[in-house]
Design a protein around this motif. Structure first.
Motif, short mmCIF file in Angstrom:
data_model
loop_
_atom_site.label_atom_id
_atom_site.label_comp_id
_atom_site.label_asym_id
_atom_site.label_seq_id
_atom_site.Cartn_x
_atom_site.Cartn_y
_atom_site.Cartn_z
N LYS A 14 31.89 30.81 40.58
CA LYS A 14 33.14 30.72 39.81
C LYS A 14 34.23 31.66 40.36
CE LYS A 14 30.82 29.43 35.53
NZ LYS A 14 30.64 29.73 34.09
N PHE A 15 34.08 32.06 41.61
CA PHE A 15 35.06 32.93 42.24
C PHE A 15 35.88 32.10 43.21
CE2 PHE A 15 36.70 35.97 45.29
CZ PHE A 15 37.07 37.04 44.50
N LYS A 16 37.23 32.15 43.04
CA LYS A 16 38.12 31.38 43.90
C LYS A 16 38.99 32.32 44.74
CE LYS A 16 36.43 27.69 42.22
NZ LYS A 16 35.48 26.90 43.05
N TRP A 17 39.56 31.74 45.80
CA TRP A 17 40.33 32.55 46.74
C TRP A 17 41.55 33.19 46.09
CZ3 TRP A 17 38.30 33.80 51.26
CH2 TRP A 17 39.10 34.47 52.18
N SER A 18 42.14 32.56 45.12
CA SER A 18 43.30 33.14 44.43
C SER A 18 42.92 34.44 43.73
CB SER A 18 43.86 32.14 43.43
OG SER A 18 42.86 31.77 42.47
N MET A 19 41.68 34.52 43.23
CA MET A 19 41.23 35.76 42.60
C MET A 19 41.17 36.89 43.63
SD MET A 19 38.13 34.29 40.25
CE MET A 19 38.36 32.90 39.13
N LEU A 20 40.78 36.56 44.85
CA LEU A 20 40.71 37.57 45.91
C LEU A 20 42.09 38.10 46.24
CD1 LEU A 20 39.22 39.16 48.10
CD2 LEU A 20 39.41 37.14 49.57
N THR A 21 43.07 37.21 46.36
CA THR A 21 44.43 37.65 46.68
C THR A 21 44.99 38.52 45.56
OG1 THR A 21 45.28 35.56 45.77
CG2 THR A 21 44.88 35.65 48.14
N GLU A 22 44.69 38.17 44.32
CA GLU A 22 45.14 39.00 43.20
C GLU A 22 44.48 40.37 43.24
OE1 GLU A 22 44.30 36.82 39.70
OE2 GLU A 22 45.82 35.27 40.06
N GLN A 23 43.18 40.39 43.57
CA GLN A 23 42.48 41.67 43.65
C GLN A 23 43.04 42.54 44.77
OE1 GLN A 23 38.27 41.25 44.29
NE2 GLN A 23 37.96 43.44 44.62
N ILE A 24 43.33 41.94 45.92
CA ILE A 24 43.89 42.70 47.04
C ILE A 24 45.26 43.25 46.68
CG2 ILE A 24 44.72 42.51 49.41
CD1 ILE A 24 42.52 40.44 49.88
N ALA A 25 46.09 42.42 46.02
CA ALA A 25 47.41 42.90 45.61
C ALA A 25 47.30 44.04 44.60
CB ALA A 25 48.21 41.74 45.01
N HIS A 26 46.34 43.93 43.68
CA HIS A 26 46.15 44.99 42.69
C HIS A 26 45.69 46.28 43.36
CE1 HIS A 26 45.02 47.05 39.01
NE2 HIS A 26 43.80 47.22 39.49
N GLU A 27 44.76 46.19 44.29
CA GLU A 27 44.28 47.38 44.98
C GLU A 27 45.41 48.02 45.81
OE1 GLU A 27 40.94 46.18 47.24
OE2 GLU A 27 39.58 46.04 45.51
#
Length: 241
Positions: free
Chosen positions: A131-144
């Protein structure tokens, strides 16, 4: 300036997505699966990871996290390895079933390859992210990235405050030292008495047997007068007798 007869610069026309295209795009995103690689072998780059993963299924996007800049600086300074290193990575497969099977099959297995290859004996450490999508990764990277920028601003602000406090302490120490030197010089010159709000040196005490200068001058004048009077008196008495 537009001149008739000449074509203007070509502009790329972006056509809006139709509801059917949008539905197909969402369906394709729902079918994708992401595999997380917790350790990237030293020197392995995104192109190599894509090449290795493409042998098991169709790969979409690949992202590898570069190591910390401080660690990179120290490694390049004290070792002979100058290439960019990555710490972790994410690989997107077009089919989430393929992504799950690849993670289960390759986890804790050696990378392999031709004999003598650089990563032949390295081991994969990967996990399928349901249930993990690439958009979640980009959001996580932006947050970090935002958290890192905020932490950096806070450290810079704290460093600035410490520097200003240090400069204030240096200036205060300089003023106190100057004041102490002034007091020391006044104490060496003798006590000071205040008259009409103005500091004036106090009168120097006379030593034993020492007379004021004016008194000494007056005594000398009296002695000169007495000598002149005595001479005149002797002259008169000499004429009489």
């Amino acid at each position: 300036m537009y001149t008739e007869g000449f074509a203007g610069p070509s502009e790329k026309v972006v056509k809006p997505l139709t509801p059917e295209d949008l539905a197909r795009f969402k369906a394709a995103q729902e079918r994708t699966g992401v595999v997380y690689i917790s350790r990237i072998p030293p020197g392995m780059r995104p192109t190599k990871v894509r090449h290795l993963m493409s042998a098991y299924g169709e790969v979409g996007r690949v992202y590898l996290q570069p190591e910390d800049p401080k660690r990179t600086y120290l490694r390049r300074k004290f070792t002979s390895t100058k290439k960019v290193h990555f710490t972790e990575g994410w690989v997107e497969f077009k089919d989430k079933k393929v992504a799950r099977s690849v993670a289960e099959m390759l986890n804790a297995q050696s990378i392999g390859g031709k004999k003598g290859s650089r990563w032949r004996d390295d081991v994969w450490t990967m996990k399928y992210l349901p249930k993990f999508k690439w958009s979640m990764l980009t959001e996580q990277i932006a947050h970090e990235a935002a958290v890192h920028a905020a932490r950096l601003r806070m450290e810079l602000s704290q460093s600035k405050r410490e520097q200003q406090e240090y400069l204030r302490n240096v200036e205060l120490a300089r003023v106190l030292d100057k004041r102490a030197e002034r007091k020391k010089s006044k104490a060496a010159d003798g006590p000071v008495e205040r008259m009409d709000g103005v500091e004036k040196p106090a009168k120097r005490e006379r030593a034993d047997g020492e007379r004021p200068l004016k008194k000494r001058r007056k005594e000398k004048q009296e002695e000169a007068i007495d000598e002149s009077t005595q001479k005149q008196l002797n002259s008169v008495l000499g004429n009489i007798f």
